[in-house]
Design a protein around this motif. Structure first.
Motif, PDB file in Angstrom:
ATOM      1  N   TYR A  36      -3.972   2.925  -4.439  1.00 20.68           N
ATOM      2  CA  TYR A  36      -3.921   1.558  -4.691  1.00 20.68           C
ATOM      3  C   TYR A  36      -3.896   0.984  -3.212  1.00 20.68           C
ATOM      4  N   ARG A  37      -4.279  -0.087  -2.954  1.00 16.97           N
ATOM      5  CA  ARG A  37      -4.061  -0.796  -1.673  1.00 16.97           C
ATOM      6  C   ARG A  37      -3.695  -2.359  -1.926  1.00 16.97           C
ATOM      7  N   LYS A  38      -2.885  -2.678  -0.822  1.00 14.53           N
ATOM      8  CA  LYS A  38      -2.607  -4.337  -0.850  1.00 14.53           C
ATOM      9  C   LYS A  38      -3.251  -4.824   0.360  1.00 14.53           C
ATOM     10  N   THR A  39      -3.986  -5.842   0.317  1.00 13.24           N
ATOM     11  CA  THR A  39      -4.835  -6.311   1.294  1.00 13.24           C
ATOM     12  C   THR A  39      -3.634  -7.387   2.105  1.00 13.24           C
ATOM     13  N   PRO A  40      -4.414  -7.839   3.114  1.00 14.51           N
ATOM     14  CA  PRO A  40      -3.740  -8.891   3.960  1.00 14.51           C
ATOM     15  C   PRO A  40      -3.544  -9.832   3.054  1.00 14.51           C
ATOM     16  N   GLY A  41      -4.284 -10.384   2.194  1.00 14.46           N
ATOM     17  CA  GLY A  41      -4.220 -11.533   1.338  1.00 14.46           C
ATOM     18  C   GLY A  41      -3.298 -11.118   0.027  1.00 14.46           C
ATOM     19  N   ASN A  42      -2.806  -9.972   0.092  1.00 15.00           N
ATOM     20  CA  ASN A  42      -1.766  -9.637  -0.797  1.00 15.00           C
ATOM     21  C   ASN A  42      -2.019  -9.220  -2.121  1.00 15.00           C
ATOM     22  N   GLN A  43      -3.357  -9.086  -2.003  1.00 21.20           N
ATOM     23  CA  GLN A  43      -3.853  -8.567  -3.591  1.00 21.20           C
ATOM     24  C   GLN A  43      -3.908  -7.168  -3.648  1.00 21.20           C
ATOM     25  N   ARG A  44      -3.393  -6.562  -4.706  1.00 21.02           N
ATOM     26  CA  ARG A  44      -3.484  -4.903  -4.925  1.00 21.02           C
ATOM     27  C   ARG A  44      -4.412  -4.599  -5.980  1.00 21.02           C
ATOM     28  N   GLU A  45      -5.145  -3.756  -5.364  1.00 18.99           N
ATOM     29  CA  GLU A  45      -6.417  -3.188  -6.228  1.00 18.99           C
ATOM     30  C   GLU A  45      -6.417  -1.713  -6.279  1.00 18.99           C
ATOM     31  N   LEU A  46      -6.800  -1.246  -7.446  1.00 19.06           N
ATOM     32  CA  LEU A  46      -7.145   0.331  -7.758  1.00 19.06           C
ATOM     33  C   LEU A  46      -8.057   0.771  -6.655  1.00 19.06           C
ATOM     34  N   VAL A  47      -8.029   1.769  -5.816  1.00 17.13           N
ATOM     35  CA  VAL A  47      -9.032   2.288  -5.102  1.00 17.13           C
ATOM     36  C   VAL A  47      -9.605   3.320  -5.778  1.00 17.13           C
ATOM     37  N   ALA A  48      -9.012   4.436  -6.262  1.00 18.00           N
ATOM     38  CA  ALA A  48      -9.574   5.497  -6.958  1.00 18.00           C
ATOM     39  C   ALA A  48      -8.481   6.252  -7.755  1.00 18.00           C
ATOM     40  N   GLU A  49      -8.784   6.883  -8.747  1.00 13.20           N
ATOM     41  CA  GLU A  49      -7.955   7.521  -9.491  1.00 13.20           C
ATOM     42  C   GLU A  49      -8.370   8.775 -10.134  1.00 13.20           C
ATOM     43  N   ASP A  88     -11.565  -2.701   4.423  1.00 13.52           N
ATOM     44  CA  ASP A  88     -10.758  -1.776   4.134  1.00 13.52           C
ATOM     45  C   ASP A  88      -9.483  -1.735   4.548  1.00 13.52           C
ATOM     46  N   THR A  89      -9.028  -2.694   5.228  1.00 15.84           N
ATOM     47  CA  THR A  89      -7.691  -2.703   6.180  1.00 15.84           C
ATOM     48  C   THR A  89      -6.776  -3.173   4.881  1.00 15.84           C
ATOM     49  N   ALA A  90      -5.838  -2.444   4.817  1.00 13.26           N
ATOM     50  CA  ALA A  90      -4.866  -2.524   3.786  1.00 13.26           C
ATOM     51  C   ALA A  90      -3.638  -1.740   3.904  1.00 13.26           C
ATOM     52  N   LEU A  91      -2.704  -1.801   3.124  1.00  9.01           N
ATOM     53  CA  LEU A  91      -1.582  -0.736   2.948  1.00  9.01           C
ATOM     54  C   LEU A  91      -1.842  -0.023   1.781  1.00  9.01           C
ATOM     55  N   TYR A  92      -1.787   1.192   1.882  1.00  8.71           N
ATOM     56  CA  TYR A  92      -2.465   2.338   0.969  1.00  8.71           C
ATOM     57  C   TYR A  92      -1.345   2.871   0.278  1.00  8.71           C
ATOM     58  N   TYR A  93      -1.164   2.793  -1.125  1.00  6.06           N
ATOM     59  CA  TYR A  93      -0.090   3.471  -1.813  1.00  6.06           C
ATOM     60  C   TYR A  93      -0.680   4.485  -2.678  1.00  6.06           C
ATOM     61  N   CYS A  94       0.089   5.544  -2.868  1.00  9.92           N
ATOM     62  CA  CYS A  94      -0.207   6.444  -3.959  1.00  9.92           C
ATOM     63  C   CYS A  94       0.761   6.415  -5.067  1.00  9.92           C
ATOM     64  N   THR A  95       0.242   6.630  -6.065  1.00  9.80           N
ATOM     65  CA  THR A  95       1.002   6.786  -7.534  1.00  9.80           C
ATOM     66  C   THR A  95       0.835   7.708  -8.254  1.00  9.80           C
ATOM     67  N   ALA A  96       1.767   8.289  -9.232  1.00  7.38           N
ATOM     68  CA  ALA A  96       1.596   9.581  -9.958  1.00  7.38           C
ATOM     69  C   ALA A  96       2.458   9.284 -11.108  1.00  7.38           C
ATOM     70  N   ASP A  97       1.808   9.732 -12.149  1.00  6.02           N
ATOM     71  CA  ASP A  97       2.647   9.920 -13.700  1.00  6.02           C
ATOM     72  C   ASP A  97       3.250  11.344 -13.574  1.00  6.02           C
ATOM     73  N   ILE A  98       4.557  11.387 -13.547  1.00  4.40           N
ATOM     74  CA  ILE A  98       5.125  12.582 -13.405  1.00  4.40           C
ATOM     75  C   ILE A  98       5.918  12.926 -14.721  1.00  4.40           C
ATOM     76  N   SER A  99       5.798  14.070 -15.133  1.00  6.76           N
ATOM     77  CA  SER A  99       6.802  14.580 -16.163  1.00  6.76           C
ATOM     78  C   SER A  99       7.795  15.368 -15.562  1.00  6.76           C
ATOM     79  N   GLN A 114      -0.331   2.471   6.215  1.00  8.66           N
ATOM     80  CA  GLN A 114      -1.510   1.358   6.717  1.00  8.66           C
ATOM     81  C   GLN A 114      -2.606   1.721   7.240  1.00  8.66           C
ATOM     82  N   VAL A 115      -3.567   1.130   7.001  1.00  9.24           N
ATOM     83  CA  VAL A 115      -4.766   1.514   7.539  1.00  9.24           C
ATOM     84  C   VAL A 115      -5.590   0.284   7.705  1.00  9.24           C
TER      85      VAL A 115
END
Length: 119
Positions: A36-49, A88-99, A114-115
């Motif tokens: 996911y990424r959070k843009t300078p405008g503070n919107q979070r969006e899914l990039v890829a999964e 594409d400038t944003a803070l990029y986060y990874c996320t995972a569903d972990i058992s 940060q990118v």
């Protein structure tokens, strides 16, 4: 469980970066993973999964430029970003569903990397 993201930085438009995200801790199995990424405008969006089996979904804005992949044996997620644009400038986060076991688990987030794309 911890997710450690790395690989961000500052590049010029048209440049490339490769993000990595390593999961560590009590891991029985990692299911879906995503960026996911959070843009300078503070919107979070899914990039890829990507599912454990390798099914992939991209945001329309990155199709043809970004490639998500994973190495299950290394508990690692990647995002290859080519032809980067200023938007594409944003803070990029990874996320995972972990058992943690066959019956317990949760969704975890990395700390963000940060990118920045600018000339």
């Amino acid at each position: 469980v911890q997710l450690q993201a790395s690989g961000g930085g500052q590049v010029q438009p048209g440049g490339s970066l490769r993000l990595s995200c390593i999961a560590s801790g009590t891991i029985f199995r990692i299911n879906g993973m995503a960026w996911y990424r959070k843009t300078p405008g503070n919107q979070r969006e899914l990039v890829a999964e990507i599912t454990r089996e390798g099914s992939i979904n991209y945001a329309d804005s990155v199709k043809g430029r970004f490639t998500i992949s994973r190495e299950n044996a290394k508990n690692t997620l990647y995002l290859q970003m080519n032809n980067l644009k200023p938007e594409d400038t944003a803070l990029y986060y990874c996320t995972a569903d972990i058992s943690h076991s066959e019956f317990a688990g949760g969704t975890y987030w990395g700390q963000g990397t940060q990118v920045t794309v600018s000339s």
